[in-house]
Write a protein that holds these residues in place. Sequence first.
Motif, PDB file in Angstrom:
ATOM      1  N   VAL A 170       0.867  -1.172   0.000  1.00 58.10           N
ATOM      2  CA  VAL A 170       0.000   0.000   0.000  1.00 58.10           C
ATOM      3  C   VAL A 170       0.903   1.221   0.000  1.00 58.10           C
ATOM      4  CG1 VAL A 170      -1.703   1.302   1.298  1.00 58.10           C
ATOM      5  CG2 VAL A 170      -1.855  -1.168   1.217  1.00 58.10           C
ATOM      6  N   ASP A 171       0.533   2.231  -0.728  1.00 57.66           N
ATOM      7  CA  ASP A 171       1.328   3.454  -0.794  1.00 57.66           C
ATOM      8  C   ASP A 171       1.181   4.205   0.523  1.00 57.66           C
ATOM      9  OD1 ASP A 171       2.545   5.857  -1.330  1.00 57.66           O
ATOM     10  OD2 ASP A 171       1.749   6.013  -3.368  1.00 57.66           O
ATOM     11  N   TYR A 177      -0.034  11.492   3.295  1.00 60.31           N
ATOM     12  CA  TYR A 177      -0.396  12.708   2.563  1.00 60.31           C
ATOM     13  C   TYR A 177      -1.906  12.920   2.576  1.00 60.31           C
ATOM     14  CZ  TYR A 177      -0.794  16.077  -1.240  1.00 60.31           C
ATOM     15  OH  TYR A 177      -1.098  17.182  -1.980  1.00 60.31           O
ATOM     16  N   ILE A 178      -2.650  11.857   2.307  1.00 61.38           N
ATOM     17  CA  ILE A 178      -4.115  11.944   2.284  1.00 61.38           C
ATOM     18  C   ILE A 178      -4.653  12.402   3.640  1.00 61.38           C
ATOM     19  CG2 ILE A 178      -6.216  10.528   2.192  1.00 61.38           C
ATOM     20  CD1 ILE A 178      -4.745   8.847   0.024  1.00 61.38           C
ATOM     21  N   ALA A 179      -4.081  11.848   4.722  1.00 68.55           N
ATOM     22  CA  ALA A 179      -4.536  12.205   6.070  1.00 68.55           C
ATOM     23  C   ALA A 179      -4.297  13.686   6.360  1.00 68.55           C
ATOM     24  CB  ALA A 179      -3.815  11.341   7.100  1.00 68.55           C
ATOM     25  N   ILE A 210       2.980  13.022   5.306  1.00 69.81           N
ATOM     26  CA  ILE A 210       2.426  14.125   6.102  1.00 69.81           C
ATOM     27  C   ILE A 210       3.284  15.371   5.944  1.00 69.81           C
ATOM     28  CG2 ILE A 210       2.010  14.912   8.467  1.00 69.81           C
ATOM     29  CD1 ILE A 210       1.222  11.974   9.105  1.00 69.81           C
ATOM     30  N   ARG A 211       4.588  15.202   6.028  1.00 69.23           N
ATOM     31  CA  ARG A 211       5.488  16.350   5.859  1.00 69.23           C
ATOM     32  C   ARG A 211       5.320  16.981   4.474  1.00 69.23           C
ATOM     33  NH1 ARG A 211      11.120  13.745   8.317  1.00 69.23           N
ATOM     34  NH2 ARG A 211      10.628  13.994  10.546  1.00 69.23           N
ATOM     35  N   ARG A 332       6.357  -5.455  -8.702  1.00 71.04           N
ATOM     36  CA  ARG A 332       6.085  -4.618  -7.535  1.00 71.04           C
ATOM     37  C   ARG A 332       4.732  -3.958  -7.777  1.00 71.04           C
ATOM     38  NH1 ARG A 332       6.883   0.896  -6.493  1.00 71.04           N
ATOM     39  NH2 ARG A 332       7.318   1.436  -4.297  1.00 71.04           N
ATOM     40  N   VAL A 333       3.725  -4.379  -7.013  1.00 72.68           N
ATOM     41  CA  VAL A 333       2.365  -3.878  -7.185  1.00 72.68           C
ATOM     42  C   VAL A 333       2.058  -2.903  -6.052  1.00 72.68           C
ATOM     43  CG1 VAL A 333      -0.081  -4.488  -7.349  1.00 72.68           C
ATOM     44  CG2 VAL A 333       1.662  -6.049  -8.275  1.00 72.68           C
ATOM     45  N   VAL A 334       1.611  -1.708  -6.413  1.00 73.19           N
ATOM     46  CA  VAL A 334       1.314  -0.670  -5.421  1.00 73.19           C
ATOM     47  C   VAL A 334      -0.190  -0.388  -5.430  1.00 73.19           C
ATOM     48  CG1 VAL A 334       1.787   1.679  -4.643  1.00 73.19           C
ATOM     49  CG2 VAL A 334       3.580   0.351  -5.783  1.00 73.19           C
ATOM     50  N   LEU A 335      -0.828  -0.518  -4.269  1.00 75.45           N
ATOM     51  CA  LEU A 335      -2.255  -0.246  -4.127  1.00 75.45           C
ATOM     52  C   LEU A 335      -2.451   1.145  -3.518  1.00 75.45           C
ATOM     53  CD1 LEU A 335      -3.431  -3.687  -2.676  1.00 75.45           C
ATOM     54  CD2 LEU A 335      -3.202  -2.996  -5.059  1.00 75.45           C
ATOM     55  N   THR A 336      -3.500   1.808  -3.937  1.00 78.20           N
ATOM     56  CA  THR A 336      -3.759   3.180  -3.485  1.00 78.20           C
ATOM     57  C   THR A 336      -4.711   3.185  -2.296  1.00 78.20           C
ATOM     58  OG1 THR A 336      -3.483   3.987  -5.751  1.00 78.20           O
ATOM     59  CG2 THR A 336      -4.591   5.450  -4.187  1.00 78.20           C
ATOM     60  N   PRO A 337      -4.323   3.799  -1.166  1.00 80.90           N
ATOM     61  CA  PRO A 337      -5.214   3.886  -0.003  1.00 80.90           C
ATOM     62  C   PRO A 337      -6.335   4.884  -0.242  1.00 80.90           C
ATOM     63  CG  PRO A 337      -3.234   5.132   0.405  1.00 80.90           C
ATOM     64  CD  PRO A 337      -3.031   4.460  -0.927  1.00 80.90           C
ATOM     65  N   GLN A 338      -7.382   4.782   0.572  1.00 78.08           N
ATOM     66  CA  GLN A 338      -8.544   5.660   0.423  1.00 78.08           C
ATOM     67  C   GLN A 338      -8.912   6.275   1.774  1.00 78.08           C
ATOM     68  OE1 GLN A 338      -9.974   6.244  -2.581  1.00 78.08           O
ATOM     69  NE2 GLN A 338      -8.555   4.824  -3.586  1.00 78.08           N
ATOM     70  N   LEU A 339      -9.313   7.541   1.750  1.00 82.13           N
ATOM     71  CA  LEU A 339      -9.752   8.233   2.956  1.00 82.13           C
ATOM     72  C   LEU A 339     -11.149   7.760   3.360  1.00 82.13           C
ATOM     73  CD1 LEU A 339      -9.251  10.616   5.001  1.00 82.13           C
ATOM     74  CD2 LEU A 339     -10.460  12.068   3.344  1.00 82.13           C
TER      75      LEU A 339
END
Length: 347
Positions: A170-171, A177-179, A210-211, A332-339
């Motif tokens: 998971v990215d 960043y999303i948070a 976050i930064r 290398r598989v990257v999944l995108t998180p969701q808010l």
Amino acid sequence: MSRLNGPARTNRPAKLIDVARHAGVSTGTVSNVLNHPDKVKEGTSARVMRSIEHLGFVRDTNASSLANGGSHDIGLVVIDLANSIFLDAARGAQSTARAAGLNLLMAGSENDFGVQSSNVDSFIGARVAGLLLAPMQDSSAQIQRLTKRHVPVVLVNYDPGTDHACSVIVDNDAAGYIAARHLIDLGRRRIAFVSVDWDLQPVEQRRHGIRRAVAETDGAVTLEEIVADDLEVGSGNAIARQVAARDAAERPDAVVAVTDNLAVGFIEQAADLGIDVPGDIAVMGTDDNTSAARCRLTLTTVTMQGRQLGAVAMELLMDEIRHGRDEHRHQRVVLTPQLVVQQSTVR
């Protein structure tokens, strides 16, 4: 008439998971349609068969015997069974394994790197066909032991930074960043990031995200980083007491906790000390831990796509077992998180 969901036919051969997504069912249901049709409702069975025909799916008769040495066992080693991302990953992996006639054996490492190493060695000794490994820190020595013994391995929720093994992650940078971006968009200007001073890849990546979000505000938003003793509820309680002891003008107006348990602990203690959440301080987690302690408010967090992590990792592992290291190409598989927005940041 039922509407079939999912992708249309692609150039690569359709897999069982493709059929499941297209028909809107689980991989276990597709497996039952193929192997135990009496267990499936007629309408569901017909929908699955239409998806099979539409995608051009051809059943792999070797799937249940793809394991080297005839073993049908797959090992899964996770660092922390208390975190629901790993339980969700196990469910996704198990569903995919079962559909292929394979058994999933799981071991938890109790947040102890030494225990994780012992679990890996135990599965090597048990001659599993392959291993899914979900660590939180560098495990290259363990991966090397596996490859020397010709045991295929896929890393789950950890980026090894090399092409020596497949990985599904998971990215976590995006999660941080999303948070932070969510809180900034709500008008919060004094953000505190509550975490631990440990060398854990997901923690470091969320911190970086976050930064990055705060840096984009060109000084309009400040970031304070508060170090907790550990990742549990009690440490969230302790941080809330520290914050409450400050003058109101010097408190953050938003808190991002690196785990949901830390966020829950902060909320519960803050409420007991007269701090209104989210009025005075908006609080959120970043790991969508459904096993987190219960909270008086529903918690805003970032979902980690656990089931998909496990399912994709198992697909990659089976591909390597089936084709061998010479033909298999590591991915290398990257999944995108969701808010996920809840009461702890928005009333």
